[in-house]
Design a protein around this motif. Structure first.
Motif: not given
Length: 177
Positions: A43-47, A77-85
């Motif tokens: 899901x992180x990849x899809x998002x 890593x990108x989703x973590x940095x953006x605060x989405x996960x």
């Protein structure tokens, strides 16, 4: 590529759009497996494929970081940095676990920068089953028209998210941004 197993599926048009937009791909055997559960890593990849962010992500420091496939590390890593996960209280990310509908809602609401009152009633018949940490996200996404629940007006908050549901919510999100 139009996958061989989506003809007459409720999400057929959305799946085809998601594939054309590079959000997701089918499998080598030409299938899409629309009813297959999506993992947290997938899901992180899809998002992130949908959002197309630029730049590096945050340094990953999950206790189970080695379980995150090479194909998913940058997106996580990108989703973590953006605060989405975020990970779990025990320091894990659990990339191979199916993502729940509430976890998905939390990530999508974060990506949309939506904030809502976690005490607001969502209108779903299983509202009382939605965890308090995700209720605001579910409410905000319903209000925004990104999620709608099942035929009997249930959200099924602990239920796993399917590939068809995941791409539908991501496409809905992108249409609202």
């Amino acid at each position: 590529m139009d996958p061989s197993d989506i003809s007459k599926h409720w999400a057929e048009v959305t799946i085809v759009k998601a594939i054309k937009d590079g959000i997701v791909s089918g499998y080598p055997d030409t299938s899409f497996k629309p009813n297959k559960n999506v993992t947290r890593g997938e899901f992180a990849v899809m998002l992130m494929n949908g959002l197309k962010p630029a730049g590096e992500g945050a340094k990953l420091a999950f206790a189970d970081e080695k379980e995150i496939g090479t194909w998913a590390k940058n997106a996580v890593a990108q989703a973590l940095k953006a605060g989405f996960i975020q990970g779990y209280d025990d320091g894990t990310f659990r990339p191979n676990e199916p993502i729940t509908r509430t976890e998905m809602a939390s990530m999508i609401a974060g990506a949309m920068n939506l904030k809502a009152d976690s005490s607001a009633a969502t209108g779903f018949t299983d509202d009382q089953d939605i965890p308090s940490w995700g209720k605001g996200a579910v409410f905000a996404l319903k209000q925004a028209g990104v999620v709608s629940g099942s035929e009997n007006i249930q959200y099924v908050p602990s239920g796993s998210t399917t590939r068809a549901e995941a791409v539908t919510v991501i496409i809905n999100m992108l249409n609202k941004k």
